[in-house]
Design a protein around this motif. Sequence first.
Motif, mmCIF file in Angstrom:
data_model
loop_
_atom_site.group_PDB
_atom_site.id
_atom_site.type_symbol
_atom_site.label_atom_id
_atom_site.label_comp_id
_atom_site.label_asym_id
_atom_site.label_seq_id
_atom_site.Cartn_x
_atom_site.Cartn_y
_atom_site.Cartn_z
ATOM 1 N N MET A 1 0.854 -1.179 0.000
ATOM 2 C CA MET A 1 0.000 0.000 0.000
ATOM 3 C C MET A 1 0.895 1.236 0.000
ATOM 4 S SD MET A 1 -3.177 1.138 2.452
ATOM 5 C CE MET A 1 -2.447 0.508 3.904
ATOM 6 N N ASP A 2 0.455 2.241 -0.725
ATOM 7 C CA ASP A 2 1.168 3.509 -0.802
ATOM 8 C C ASP A 2 0.383 4.569 -0.040
ATOM 9 O OD1 ASP A 2 3.220 2.579 -2.628
ATOM 10 O OD2 ASP A 2 1.659 2.575 -4.163
ATOM 11 N N PHE A 3 1.125 5.460 0.639
ATOM 12 C CA PHE A 3 0.492 6.548 1.381
ATOM 13 C C PHE A 3 0.918 7.885 0.812
ATOM 14 C CE2 PHE A 3 0.433 3.169 4.566
ATOM 15 C CZ PHE A 3 -0.884 3.250 4.995
ATOM 16 N N VAL A 4 -0.017 8.823 0.840
ATOM 17 C CA VAL A 4 0.266 10.206 0.477
ATOM 18 C C VAL A 4 -0.455 11.082 1.498
ATOM 19 C CG1 VAL A 4 -1.678 10.384 -1.139
ATOM 20 C CG2 VAL A 4 0.296 11.866 -1.427
ATOM 21 N N VAL A 5 0.140 12.247 1.797
ATOM 22 C CA VAL A 5 -0.461 13.212 2.706
ATOM 23 C C VAL A 5 -0.740 14.477 1.904
ATOM 24 C CG1 VAL A 5 -0.166 14.550 4.831
ATOM 25 C CG2 VAL A 5 0.850 12.260 4.645
ATOM 26 N N LYS A 6 -1.991 14.952 1.998
ATOM 27 C CA LYS A 6 -2.378 16.128 1.234
ATOM 28 C C LYS A 6 -3.230 17.067 2.072
ATOM 29 C CE LYS A 6 -2.375 14.186 -3.413
ATOM 30 N NZ LYS A 6 -3.117 14.193 -4.689
ATOM 31 N N THR A 7 -3.161 18.354 1.733
ATOM 32 C CA THR A 7 -4.106 19.314 2.285
ATOM 33 C C THR A 7 -5.414 19.166 1.502
ATOM 34 O OG1 THR A 7 -3.518 21.069 0.742
ATOM 35 C CG2 THR A 7 -2.252 20.959 2.816
ATOM 36 N N PHE A 8 -6.468 19.771 1.994
ATOM 37 C CA PHE A 8 -7.765 19.695 1.317
ATOM 38 C C PHE A 8 -7.671 20.244 -0.112
ATOM 39 C CE2 PHE A 8 -12.044 21.235 0.279
ATOM 40 C CZ PHE A 8 -12.785 20.086 0.519
ATOM 41 N N SER A 9 -7.000 21.384 -0.268
ATOM 42 C CA SER A 9 -6.915 22.012 -1.594
ATOM 43 C C SER A 9 -6.071 21.201 -2.577
ATOM 44 C CB SER A 9 -6.387 23.446 -1.487
ATOM 45 O OG SER A 9 -5.080 23.441 -0.974
ATOM 46 N N GLU A 10 -5.241 20.306 -2.071
ATOM 47 C CA GLU A 10 -4.431 19.457 -2.949
ATOM 48 C C GLU A 10 -5.174 18.206 -3.425
ATOM 49 O OE1 GLU A 10 0.074 20.308 -1.260
ATOM 50 O OE2 GLU A 10 -1.188 18.872 -0.193
ATOM 51 N N LEU A 11 -6.290 17.880 -2.776
ATOM 52 C CA LEU A 11 -7.047 16.697 -3.167
ATOM 53 C C LEU A 11 -7.676 16.896 -4.545
ATOM 54 C CD1 LEU A 11 -9.001 15.962 0.152
ATOM 55 C CD2 LEU A 11 -7.000 14.720 -0.723
ATOM 56 N N THR A 12 -7.627 15.853 -5.367
ATOM 57 C CA THR A 12 -8.358 15.898 -6.626
ATOM 58 C C THR A 12 -9.819 15.573 -6.323
ATOM 59 O OG1 THR A 12 -8.095 13.538 -7.133
ATOM 60 C CG2 THR A 12 -6.311 15.034 -7.856
ATOM 61 N N THR A 13 -10.699 15.871 -7.254
ATOM 62 C CA THR A 13 -12.109 15.540 -7.032
ATOM 63 C C THR A 13 -12.288 14.029 -6.927
ATOM 64 O OG1 THR A 13 -12.520 15.690 -9.417
ATOM 65 C CG2 THR A 13 -13.084 17.616 -8.085
ATOM 66 N N SER A 14 -11.513 13.256 -7.666
ATOM 67 C CA SER A 14 -11.591 11.789 -7.580
ATOM 68 C C SER A 14 -11.130 11.291 -6.219
ATOM 69 C CB SER A 14 -10.747 11.135 -8.676
ATOM 70 O OG SER A 14 -11.299 11.406 -9.938
ATOM 71 N N GLU A 15 -10.070 11.896 -5.677
ATOM 72 C CA GLU A 15 -9.605 11.500 -4.340
ATOM 73 C C GLU A 15 -10.645 11.844 -3.282
ATOM 74 O OE1 GLU A 15 -4.756 11.885 -4.642
ATOM 75 O OE2 GLU A 15 -5.950 13.717 -4.472
ATOM 76 N N LEU A 16 -11.199 13.047 -3.355
ATOM 77 C CA LEU A 16 -12.217 13.453 -2.393
ATOM 78 C C LEU A 16 -13.416 12.514 -2.475
ATOM 79 C CD1 LEU A 16 -13.228 15.371 -0.222
ATOM 80 C CD2 LEU A 16 -14.066 16.877 -2.050
ATOM 81 N N TYR A 17 -13.842 12.189 -3.663
ATOM 82 C CA TYR A 17 -14.962 11.264 -3.850
ATOM 83 C C TYR A 17 -14.638 9.908 -3.213
ATOM 84 C CZ TYR A 17 -18.726 8.629 -6.065
ATOM 85 O OH TYR A 17 -19.827 7.839 -6.282
ATOM 86 N N GLY A 18 -13.433 9.387 -3.469
ATOM 87 C CA GLY A 18 -13.022 8.093 -2.911
ATOM 88 C C GLY A 18 -12.968 8.101 -1.397
ATOM 89 N N ILE A 19 -12.483 9.196 -0.824
ATOM 90 C CA ILE A 19 -12.411 9.342 0.633
ATOM 91 C C ILE A 19 -13.815 9.344 1.235
ATOM 92 C CG2 ILE A 19 -11.897 10.996 2.489
ATOM 93 C CD1 ILE A 19 -9.436 11.850 0.701
ATOM 94 N N LEU A 20 -14.684 10.169 0.678
ATOM 95 C CA LEU A 20 -16.051 10.271 1.209
ATOM 96 C C LEU A 20 -16.813 8.962 1.017
ATOM 97 C CD1 LEU A 20 -16.942 13.901 0.087
ATOM 98 C CD2 LEU A 20 -16.242 13.111 2.370
#
Length: 145
Positions: A1-20
């Motif tokens: 598994m790979d990890f990345v750390v991002k601020t809210f503004s750095e999230l792509t819409t696809s990442e935000l969708y996947g998180i939610l």
Amino acid sequence: MDFVVKTFSELTTSELYGILQLRSEVFVVEQDCVYQDIDGKDQKALHVIGTKEGKIIAYTRLFDSGQYFDTPSIGRVVVSESQRKFGYGHDLIKASIEAVNNYYNNKEITISAQTYLLKFYTSHGFKSFGEEYLEDGIPHVRMKR
């Protein structure tokens, strides 16, 4: 598994969708808990995202001192149900602790842990304090590391 750390503004819409989607699958559907997951705090948080084969399977959000507790904190700790058998929760917590240390330059961390996970968090150096309480209808206890 790979990890990345991002601020809210750095999230792509696809990442935000996947998180939610992951948070909803586990916290709302699996745990049968009706609560407001989208709480207006994601914009202040750092987001630790764990991916496997391009799919988000693990996640936490981090807050600096004073944003949630007096110390930095880790919350919304979640691993996809089908992926828990691989021990990714331990990898996720280690990555989250490392991110708190790196981004907030602080080793103290406070969490609001679901009570049934006390042994899990204790294995990562957290110690419980205070009384058990209900958060969104689920028993929790405050822990510090």
